[in-house]
Design a protein around this motif. Sequence first.
Motif, short mmCIF file in Angstrom:
data_model
loop_
_atom_site.label_atom_id
_atom_site.label_comp_id
_atom_site.label_asym_id
_atom_site.label_seq_id
_atom_site.Cartn_x
_atom_site.Cartn_y
_atom_site.Cartn_z
N GLY A 184 4.65 19.48 -7.04
CA GLY A 184 5.53 20.29 -7.88
C GLY A 184 5.00 21.69 -8.10
N THR A 185 3.70 21.77 -8.36
CA THR A 185 3.08 23.08 -8.58
C THR A 185 3.18 23.95 -7.33
OG1 THR A 185 1.54 22.14 -10.20
CG2 THR A 185 0.90 24.23 -9.16
N GLU A 186 2.86 23.37 -6.18
CA GLU A 186 2.90 24.14 -4.93
C GLU A 186 4.34 24.51 -4.55
OE1 GLU A 186 0.32 25.51 -3.59
OE2 GLU A 186 -1.02 24.48 -4.96
N ALA A 187 5.29 23.61 -4.80
CA ALA A 187 6.69 23.93 -4.52
C ALA A 187 7.17 25.08 -5.40
CB ALA A 187 7.57 22.69 -4.74
N ALA A 188 6.74 25.09 -6.65
CA ALA A 188 7.12 26.19 -7.55
C ALA A 188 6.54 27.52 -7.08
CB ALA A 188 6.65 25.87 -8.97
N LYS A 189 5.29 27.50 -6.62
CA LYS A 189 4.67 28.72 -6.10
C LYS A 189 5.42 29.23 -4.87
CE LYS A 189 -0.04 27.61 -7.60
NZ LYS A 189 -1.39 27.21 -7.13
N MET A 190 5.82 28.30 -3.99
CA MET A 190 6.56 28.69 -2.80
C MET A 190 7.93 29.27 -3.17
SD MET A 190 5.78 25.59 -0.19
CE MET A 190 4.19 25.35 0.55
N ALA A 191 8.60 28.63 -4.12
CA ALA A 191 9.91 29.13 -4.56
C ALA A 191 9.78 30.53 -5.15
CB ALA A 191 10.52 28.17 -5.58
N PRO A 222 -1.62 18.35 1.39
CA PRO A 222 -2.02 17.98 0.02
C PRO A 222 -3.54 17.85 -0.10
CG PRO A 222 -0.97 16.13 1.14
CD PRO A 222 -0.84 17.31 2.04
N ARG A 223 -4.05 18.26 -1.24
CA ARG A 223 -5.48 18.14 -1.51
C ARG A 223 -5.79 16.79 -2.15
NH1 ARG A 223 -4.01 23.19 -2.98
NH2 ARG A 223 -3.97 22.70 -5.19
N ARG A 224 -4.83 16.27 -2.92
CA ARG A 224 -5.03 14.99 -3.60
C ARG A 224 -4.01 13.99 -3.11
NH1 ARG A 224 -5.07 18.68 -8.01
NH2 ARG A 224 -3.04 17.91 -8.62
N ILE A 225 -4.51 12.84 -2.69
CA ILE A 225 -3.66 11.75 -2.23
C ILE A 225 -3.80 10.59 -3.21
CG2 ILE A 225 -3.23 10.06 -0.37
CD1 ILE A 225 -2.60 12.90 0.50
N GLU A 226 -2.67 10.09 -3.67
CA GLU A 226 -2.68 8.91 -4.53
C GLU A 226 -2.58 7.67 -3.65
OE1 GLU A 226 0.30 9.13 -7.57
OE2 GLU A 226 -0.78 10.70 -8.65
N LEU A 278 0.84 -1.19 0.00
CA LEU A 278 0.00 0.00 0.00
C LEU A 278 0.88 1.24 0.00
CD1 LEU A 278 -2.75 1.52 0.44
CD2 LEU A 278 -2.34 1.22 2.90
N THR A 279 0.66 2.10 -0.97
CA THR A 279 1.39 3.37 -1.04
C THR A 279 0.37 4.50 -1.04
OG1 THR A 279 3.17 2.36 -2.33
CG2 THR A 279 3.01 4.76 -2.37
N MET A 280 0.56 5.43 -0.11
CA MET A 280 -0.27 6.63 -0.07
C MET A 280 0.66 7.83 -0.09
SD MET A 280 -3.26 5.54 2.59
CE MET A 280 -4.29 6.94 2.19
N THR A 281 0.54 8.63 -1.12
CA THR A 281 1.45 9.75 -1.28
C THR A 281 0.72 10.95 -1.87
OG1 THR A 281 3.61 10.38 -2.19
CG2 THR A 281 2.24 8.98 -3.56
N ALA A 282 1.25 12.11 -1.57
CA ALA A 282 0.69 13.32 -2.16
C ALA A 282 0.89 13.27 -3.67
CB ALA A 282 1.38 14.56 -1.58
N ASP A 283 -0.08 13.80 -4.39
CA ASP A 283 -0.01 13.83 -5.85
C ASP A 283 1.25 14.59 -6.28
OD1 ASP A 283 -0.73 15.64 -8.40
OD2 ASP A 283 -1.77 13.70 -8.55
N PRO A 284 2.14 13.95 -7.06
CA PRO A 284 3.40 14.61 -7.43
C PRO A 284 3.21 15.88 -8.25
CG PRO A 284 3.33 12.34 -8.26
CD PRO A 284 2.06 12.59 -7.54
#
Length: 153
Positions: free
Chosen positions: A97-104, A121-125, A87-93
Amino acid sequence: VFNKSEKDTILQASEIKKLEGPMGFEMVPYNVKQIGDTVQITNVDALFLTTACAGMVCVNDIVGIARSKKLPTASAIGGGENKGILLTMTADPDEQGTEAAKMAAKVLKGSKPSDIPILSPRRIETVINLKEAEILGVQVPSDLLGSATKIIK
């Protein structure tokens, strides 16, 4: 499985430790820094991999241990689902990436990093590896299968 040199994994292990009593389990932390450190993993009923990069470097060894002992595995970092993590649960990549770019961009415009709010995260895979479930003899609940964003058959 965490790494003492990765702050985020220390925080994740700490949060998991807080859940012991309320959820009725005992956490056994394993600090994995490199291949070979996985030999310390013994006497557990399941394995959870934090976002430790070192854990992903050792994922084949960790999955090997899990298979030999019929232990279910779960991970908060992608990359191990096709190698045998159940089972893998991770934030949508893409979202990350989009949020990291906005923060940068905010930092480049003069904001202090400490002034930028932490976002959840809003979306979890959710990825379930049914091939691994079969190897381990684990029955995956239908409601969990229904909530998966990807199923490996």
